[in-house]
Design a protein around this motif. Sequence first.
Motif, PDB file in Angstrom:
ATOM      1  N   GLU A 121      -5.963   6.810  -4.798  1.00 26.00           N
ATOM      2  CA  GLU A 121      -6.784   6.135  -5.808  1.00 26.00           C
ATOM      3  C   GLU A 121      -6.136   4.838  -6.282  1.00 26.00           C
ATOM      4  O   GLU A 121      -6.836   3.842  -6.501  1.00 26.00           O
ATOM      5  CB  GLU A 121      -7.026   7.082  -6.987  1.00 26.00           C
ATOM      6  CG  GLU A 121      -7.903   8.266  -6.626  1.00 26.00           C
ATOM      7  CD  GLU A 121      -8.252   9.151  -7.820  1.00 26.00           C
ATOM      8  OE1 GLU A 121      -7.719   8.877  -8.929  1.00 26.00           O
ATOM      9  OE2 GLU A 121      -9.039  10.098  -7.648  1.00 26.00           O
ATOM     10  N   LEU A 131      -6.797  -2.751  -4.723  1.00 30.28           N
ATOM     11  CA  LEU A 131      -7.642  -3.612  -3.884  1.00 30.28           C
ATOM     12  C   LEU A 131      -8.731  -4.278  -4.729  1.00 30.28           C
ATOM     13  O   LEU A 131      -9.022  -5.468  -4.573  1.00 30.28           O
ATOM     14  CB  LEU A 131      -8.293  -2.786  -2.772  1.00 30.28           C
ATOM     15  CG  LEU A 131      -7.408  -2.333  -1.613  1.00 30.28           C
ATOM     16  CD1 LEU A 131      -8.134  -1.299  -0.758  1.00 30.28           C
ATOM     17  CD2 LEU A 131      -6.997  -3.529  -0.751  1.00 30.28           C
ATOM     18  N   LEU A 132      -9.331  -3.523  -5.636  1.00 25.98           N
ATOM     19  CA  LEU A 132     -10.434  -4.036  -6.454  1.00 25.98           C
ATOM     20  C   LEU A 132      -9.950  -4.995  -7.538  1.00 25.98           C
ATOM     21  O   LEU A 132     -10.696  -5.894  -7.956  1.00 25.98           O
ATOM     22  CB  LEU A 132     -11.192  -2.871  -7.090  1.00 25.98           C
ATOM     23  CG  LEU A 132     -11.827  -1.865  -6.119  1.00 25.98           C
ATOM     24  CD1 LEU A 132     -12.465  -0.712  -6.887  1.00 25.98           C
ATOM     25  CD2 LEU A 132     -12.856  -2.547  -5.223  1.00 25.98           C
ATOM     26  N   ASP A 155     -11.564  -6.568   0.840  1.00 26.31           N
ATOM     27  CA  ASP A 155     -11.052  -5.550  -0.077  1.00 26.31           C
ATOM     28  C   ASP A 155     -12.026  -4.373  -0.173  1.00 26.31           C
ATOM     29  O   ASP A 155     -11.611  -3.209  -0.145  1.00 26.31           O
ATOM     30  CB  ASP A 155     -10.836  -6.140  -1.476  1.00 26.31           C
ATOM     31  CG  ASP A 155      -9.800  -7.250  -1.490  1.00 26.31           C
ATOM     32  OD1 ASP A 155      -8.755  -7.094  -0.834  1.00 26.31           O
ATOM     33  OD2 ASP A 155     -10.045  -8.273  -2.143  1.00 26.31           O
ATOM     34  N   LEU A 195     -16.084   5.476  -5.927  1.00 21.77           N
ATOM     35  CA  LEU A 195     -15.890   4.030  -5.948  1.00 21.77           C
ATOM     36  C   LEU A 195     -16.241   3.456  -7.319  1.00 21.77           C
ATOM     37  O   LEU A 195     -15.525   2.586  -7.835  1.00 21.77           O
ATOM     38  CB  LEU A 195     -16.742   3.364  -4.856  1.00 21.77           C
ATOM     39  CG  LEU A 195     -16.494   1.873  -4.618  1.00 21.77           C
ATOM     40  CD1 LEU A 195     -15.025   1.589  -4.311  1.00 21.77           C
ATOM     41  CD2 LEU A 195     -17.371   1.361  -3.481  1.00 21.77           C
ATOM     42  N   ALA A 240     -11.459  -0.517   0.993  1.00 25.54           N
ATOM     43  CA  ALA A 240     -11.716   0.572   0.040  1.00 25.54           C
ATOM     44  C   ALA A 240     -12.685   1.587   0.645  1.00 25.54           C
ATOM     45  O   ALA A 240     -12.502   2.813   0.501  1.00 25.54           O
ATOM     46  CB  ALA A 240     -12.283   0.014  -1.258  1.00 25.54           C
ATOM     47  N   ASP A 241     -13.694   1.093   1.348  1.00 30.20           N
ATOM     48  CA  ASP A 241     -14.668   1.965   2.012  1.00 30.20           C
ATOM     49  C   ASP A 241     -13.990   2.789   3.108  1.00 30.20           C
ATOM     50  O   ASP A 241     -14.287   3.977   3.277  1.00 30.20           O
ATOM     51  CB  ASP A 241     -15.798   1.109   2.598  1.00 30.20           C
ATOM     52  CG  ASP A 241     -16.931   1.952   3.153  1.00 30.20           C
ATOM     53  OD1 ASP A 241     -17.547   2.694   2.369  1.00 30.20           O
ATOM     54  OD2 ASP A 241     -17.206   1.862   4.367  1.00 30.20           O
ATOM     55  N   TYR A 253     -10.854   3.725   3.131  1.00 33.49           N
ATOM     56  CA  TYR A 253     -10.107   4.766   2.414  1.00 33.49           C
ATOM     57  C   TYR A 253     -11.019   5.936   2.067  1.00 33.49           C
ATOM     58  O   TYR A 253     -10.717   7.098   2.360  1.00 33.49           O
ATOM     59  CB  TYR A 253      -9.538   4.188   1.115  1.00 33.49           C
ATOM     60  CG  TYR A 253      -8.105   3.715   1.171  1.00 33.49           C
ATOM     61  CD1 TYR A 253      -7.089   4.429   0.551  1.00 33.49           C
ATOM     62  CD2 TYR A 253      -7.765   2.534   1.825  1.00 33.49           C
ATOM     63  CE1 TYR A 253      -5.774   3.992   0.566  1.00 33.49           C
ATOM     64  CE2 TYR A 253      -6.449   2.077   1.856  1.00 33.49           C
ATOM     65  CZ  TYR A 253      -5.466   2.808   1.228  1.00 33.49           C
ATOM     66  OH  TYR A 253      -4.169   2.385   1.257  1.00 33.49           O
ATOM     67  N   ASP A 278      -4.200   2.804  -4.595  1.00 30.10           N
ATOM     68  CA  ASP A 278      -4.379   1.779  -3.565  1.00 30.10           C
ATOM     69  C   ASP A 278      -5.761   1.135  -3.664  1.00 30.10           C
ATOM     70  O   ASP A 278      -5.909  -0.090  -3.546  1.00 30.10           O
ATOM     71  CB  ASP A 278      -4.191   2.380  -2.165  1.00 30.10           C
ATOM     72  CG  ASP A 278      -2.735   2.398  -1.704  1.00 30.10           C
ATOM     73  OD1 ASP A 278      -1.869   1.867  -2.424  1.00 30.10           O
ATOM     74  OD2 ASP A 278      -2.477   2.934  -0.608  1.00 30.10           O
ATOM     75  N   ILE A 279      -6.789   1.953  -3.869  1.00 29.15           N
ATOM     76  CA  ILE A 279      -8.154   1.419  -3.966  1.00 29.15           C
ATOM     77  C   ILE A 279      -8.313   0.575  -5.228  1.00 29.15           C
ATOM     78  O   ILE A 279      -8.891  -0.522  -5.188  1.00 29.15           O
ATOM     79  CB  ILE A 279      -9.192   2.559  -3.945  1.00 29.15           C
ATOM     80  CG1 ILE A 279      -9.140   3.308  -2.615  1.00 29.15           C
ATOM     81  CG2 ILE A 279     -10.606   2.002  -4.182  1.00 29.15           C
ATOM     82  CD1 ILE A 279     -10.037   4.530  -2.553  1.00 29.15           C
ATOM     83  N   ARG A 310       0.839  -1.200   0.000  1.00 29.93           N
ATOM     84  CA  ARG A 310       0.000   0.000   0.000  1.00 29.93           C
ATOM     85  C   ARG A 310       0.875   1.251   0.000  1.00 29.93           C
ATOM     86  O   ARG A 310       1.833   1.354   0.753  1.00 29.93           O
ATOM     87  CB  ARG A 310      -0.922   0.005   1.215  1.00 29.93           C
ATOM     88  CG  ARG A 310      -2.054  -1.002   1.112  1.00 29.93           C
ATOM     89  CD  ARG A 310      -2.747  -1.223   2.445  1.00 29.93           C
ATOM     90  NE  ARG A 310      -3.358   0.006   2.954  1.00 29.93           N
ATOM     91  CZ  ARG A 310      -3.933   0.086   4.151  1.00 29.93           C
ATOM     92  NH1 ARG A 310      -3.954  -0.971   4.950  1.00 29.93           N
ATOM     93  NH2 ARG A 310      -4.457   1.223   4.557  1.00 29.93           N
TER      94      ARG A 310
END
Length: 244
Positions: free
Chosen positions: A116, A122-123, A159, A181, A163-164, A166, A118-119, A80
């Motif tokens: 952004e 995750l996805l 994940d 998102l 993200a949430d 963040y 990092d998110i 991260r």
Amino acid sequence: MKRNKIIDAGSQDKLFEHKQRIAFHEAGHAAGIHLNNKARSLPPVFFNIIFKDMAEAPEVDGMTDQSIHDECIARVEGGRLIEILSPSVDNLGDELTARDDDAVMQWINDYMGAFEADIINLLIGPLAEAKHVAETDGELFNHKLVNLKALNNYGGSSDLALADEYLKSFFTDEQQIDEKLDELFTAAFNFINNDANWLAIIKLADYILSSSKNITCCEEIVSILDQSLDHFQNRVANARYRYV
């Protein structure tokens, strides 16, 4: 005895299929961390992939949360860009009051780029698992069939929760959170649907599955991903040369 052997063989097949799904999930995260960050001109970040023998983890059927079970088996350690989230936008403002305007704007741009990425990374993990399952089953892989909510079916609960976390550290309005998102989910989807990226994920997942090690180190991962990308680009260049 024959019946027991058939059941055992079926169990082994099911176990391997599940292990494949997890390998693609973690390979997706890793590809995002290295290739997505690199494409966005973000600094490299250290990470490893932990992948234990499934016999060391709790039984799949006995787990109430599949994501928890999968994390007992495999996870990306590190990776991260933003390790410690600011509690709120107000706190970010306090941190920047001592800087001049240009420095503030540069800091915000750098922070948002890392935030952004990092998110998105995750996805990419659950999306890689979803794409692998779709291709294995001969099904289509698109936004209509695999949306954000569907990622829960592909080990994506933790994940999505992160993200949430963040997004809520930066935005206070729920509509802003949902819109951002959706935007980052589209970016993750586009990354997965890129042929070069997808082949790199396949290559890394195959390597993870064939390895007898519990830890795949950062240097190995980066080498595999870069070699796959170079190989793909060379193939494309050669194909163009032949048709000139």
